[in-house]
Structure formats: C-alpha cells, structure tokens
Scaffold this motif. Structure first.
Motif, PDB file in Angstrom:
ATOM      1  N   VAL A  86       0.904  -1.421  -0.015  1.00 29.58           N
ATOM      2  CA  VAL A  86      -0.437  -0.328  -0.245  1.00 29.58           C
ATOM      3  C   VAL A  86       1.076   1.291  -0.089  1.00 29.58           C
ATOM      4  O   VAL A  86       0.653   2.442  -0.277  1.00 29.58           O
ATOM      5  CB  VAL A  86      -0.976   0.186   1.233  1.00 29.58           C
ATOM      6  N   ILE A  97      -3.219  -4.291  -3.884  1.00 31.48           N
ATOM      7  CA  ILE A  97      -4.640  -4.549  -4.063  1.00 31.48           C
ATOM      8  C   ILE A  97      -4.357  -5.739  -3.466  1.00 31.48           C
ATOM      9  O   ILE A  97      -4.301  -6.983  -1.964  1.00 31.48           O
ATOM     10  CB  ILE A  97      -6.007  -4.185  -4.561  1.00 31.48           C
ATOM     11  N   THR A 100      -0.698  -7.066  -1.043  1.00 32.00           N
ATOM     12  CA  THR A 100      -1.647  -6.531   0.565  1.00 32.00           C
ATOM     13  C   THR A 100      -2.439  -7.683   1.135  1.00 32.00           C
ATOM     14  O   THR A 100      -2.486  -8.152   2.349  1.00 32.00           O
ATOM     15  CB  THR A 100      -2.932  -5.420   0.518  1.00 32.00           C
ATOM     16  N   LEU A 147      -3.473   4.926   0.618  1.00 37.17           N
ATOM     17  CA  LEU A 147      -5.041   4.139  -0.314  1.00 37.17           C
ATOM     18  C   LEU A 147      -5.888   5.160  -1.071  1.00 37.17           C
ATOM     19  O   LEU A 147      -6.178   4.864  -2.689  1.00 37.17           O
ATOM     20  CB  LEU A 147      -5.239   3.162   0.164  1.00 37.17           C
ATOM     21  N   LEU A 168     -12.266  -0.327   2.370  1.00 35.95           N
ATOM     22  CA  LEU A 168     -11.991  -1.717   2.156  1.00 35.95           C
ATOM     23  C   LEU A 168     -10.888  -2.113   2.269  1.00 35.95           C
ATOM     24  O   LEU A 168     -10.655  -3.347   2.329  1.00 35.95           O
ATOM     25  CB  LEU A 168     -11.473  -1.027   0.923  1.00 35.95           C
ATOM     26  N   ILE A 172     -10.529  -6.076   3.763  1.00 34.36           N
ATOM     27  CA  ILE A 172      -9.675  -7.509   3.615  1.00 34.36           C
ATOM     28  C   ILE A 172      -9.103  -8.130   4.937  1.00 34.36           C
ATOM     29  O   ILE A 172      -9.701  -9.613   4.818  1.00 34.36           O
ATOM     30  CB  ILE A 172      -8.678  -6.140   3.521  1.00 34.36           C
ATOM     31  N   ILE A 212     -12.410  -9.287  -3.630  1.00 35.46           N
ATOM     32  CA  ILE A 212     -11.970  -7.712  -3.370  1.00 35.46           C
ATOM     33  C   ILE A 212     -11.833  -6.620  -4.856  1.00 35.46           C
ATOM     34  O   ILE A 212     -12.431  -5.601  -4.614  1.00 35.46           O
ATOM     35  CB  ILE A 212     -10.908  -7.895  -2.430  1.00 35.46           C
ATOM     36  N   LEU A 216     -13.934  -3.299  -6.495  1.00 35.35           N
ATOM     37  CA  LEU A 216     -13.345  -1.979  -7.050  1.00 35.35           C
ATOM     38  C   LEU A 216     -13.545  -1.847  -8.001  1.00 35.35           C
ATOM     39  O   LEU A 216     -13.776  -0.337  -8.868  1.00 35.35           O
ATOM     40  CB  LEU A 216     -11.845  -2.000  -6.799  1.00 35.35           C
TER      41      LEU A 216
END
Length: 218
Positions: A86, A97, A100, A147, A168, A172, A212, A216
């Motif tokens: 990030v 993403i 991460t 981010l 977000l 996660i 995820i 997005l």
C-alpha cells in the motif's frame, strides 16, 4: 547493571545461533498465544527458552514488558507488510491490493493463533492492548491516506469504483482473519481442503482477491 558471567550467554562463536533474547521472545510468544496473558507464566517461558528465571527478568524485567515486546514485534511485521504494498507509490492500484491481501494472509497463516488471542485479550483486558493500539494508530493513517488518494485518482479516470479505503481495508482484514478464526468449525464444510494447509491458503488467496477486486472494478 552489567550481566554476571552466569548470564553472559552470547560469545563471538555464537553469531549464527539465536540470541538469548530471541529464545526468550520465541518461548514467550508460544506461551502467550497458547494460554493468554493471564495464564502465561514467566517460569514456564524461561524453562522453554532454556534460561534461568533470573536471566529472563534481566532481559525483560516484567511480564508486562515482555508482553508489550511481543505485540510490538507483530505490529511491526504487519506494518511492514502493509507499507511494502500500500505504501509503495510505484505500484498500480490493483497490484497493490492483491499484494496486500496475499501478504496479510501469509502473515496470518504464519501466526494462526494470533487473531483469536488478540480478540480474547481486547475483550478480556482492553487496557493491556493500549500500547498495540497506539502503534496501529500511528501507522494506519499513512496506509489509509495513501490508498485513498490512489483510489480517488483511479476513480476520477473511471478505472475503479470510488470506495472508502477504510472500509476496503476492513473488508480485507475481515475476509482474511475469518478464514483462520473459523478453522475449528469449518472442517466439515471444507472436507479434505481443511487438511491441506498449503492448498487451502492458495485457494483463499484467489477467492479473497477476487472478492475484493469485484468491489473495486467499475
């Protein structure tokens, strides 16, 4: 205060061996995660580390200081994982993403007892978690702001949806942590997948990344 000859365990020939401090920390982590803060005993930690009780107290003084050191190490590792992806402005958003999610899942897989332990401590003795929460509050805004800025830039070009970076990250963390916290009751659902930790981790990475990313994508 200088250590006595009985306490001096490191020598020039011990460069490739774990230090006494590392041995104590490793034993303490196992003890705390298995029994919680209240159930952990410094005598048991010293015995597992192969040192005297006096030596343990020489290095860490109190059980509280040892506990705080364990938590700060874990927070530091998590911070490094987050900042490596990030916090890297050169990475495209979707790579950031993915890295991460995968890095966080690898961290939990390497520390599978940590989520349950933290939840138990937070609800059982919240005041003891203040040092860890202070560390998180120091680093979290940097991660979130970085981010959010990139999400907004991508959204302005209609390359992703405009989402709240805080939500977000929470998504996660929730997806990743529950994968392991639910393991005691997910066996019947997962079948043979529950018995193969490497395959389970690979599957969860794909599933969580896909979940995820769908949030997005415009």
């Amino acid at each position: 205060m200088k250590p006595s000859s009985a306490m001096k365990v490191e020598t020039p020939n011990d460069e490739n061996k774990p230090s006494t401090e590392d041995l104590i920390l490793e034993a303490a982590e196992r003890e705390f995660l298995r029994k919680g803060y209240a159930g952990a005993r410094t005598v048991a930690i010293a015995e597992a580390a192969g040192v005297t009780h006096a030596m343990l107290h020489y290095y860490f003084r109190t059980k509280d200081k040892l506990f705080e050191r364990i938590l700060s190490r874990k927070v530091g590792l998590l911070r490094d994982i987050m900042l490596a992806s990030v916090g890297d402005p050169r990475l495209p958003l979707f790579d950031k993403i993915r890295m991460t999610i995968e890095g966080h899942l690898d961290f939990i897989a390497a520390n599978p007892d940590l989520p349950r332990f933290l939840v138990g401590e937070v609800f059982g003795q919240p005041e003891r978690m203040v040092p860890m929460l202070n560390l998180l509050q120091t680093h979290a805004p940097l991660v979130v702001d970085s981010l959010q800025k990139q999400i907004d830039e991508y959204a302005s070009r209609r390359e992703c949806r405009r989402v709240d970076a805080r939500m977000l990250i929470l998504d996660i963390i929730s997806l990743n942590i529950f994968s392991f916290m639910a393991s005691p009751i997910s066996g019947p659902l997962l079948g043979d997948l529950a018995m193969d930790s490497e395959r389970f981790l690979a599957v969860r990475k794909r599933e969580n990344v896909d979940t995820i990313m769908r949030k997005l994508k415009p």
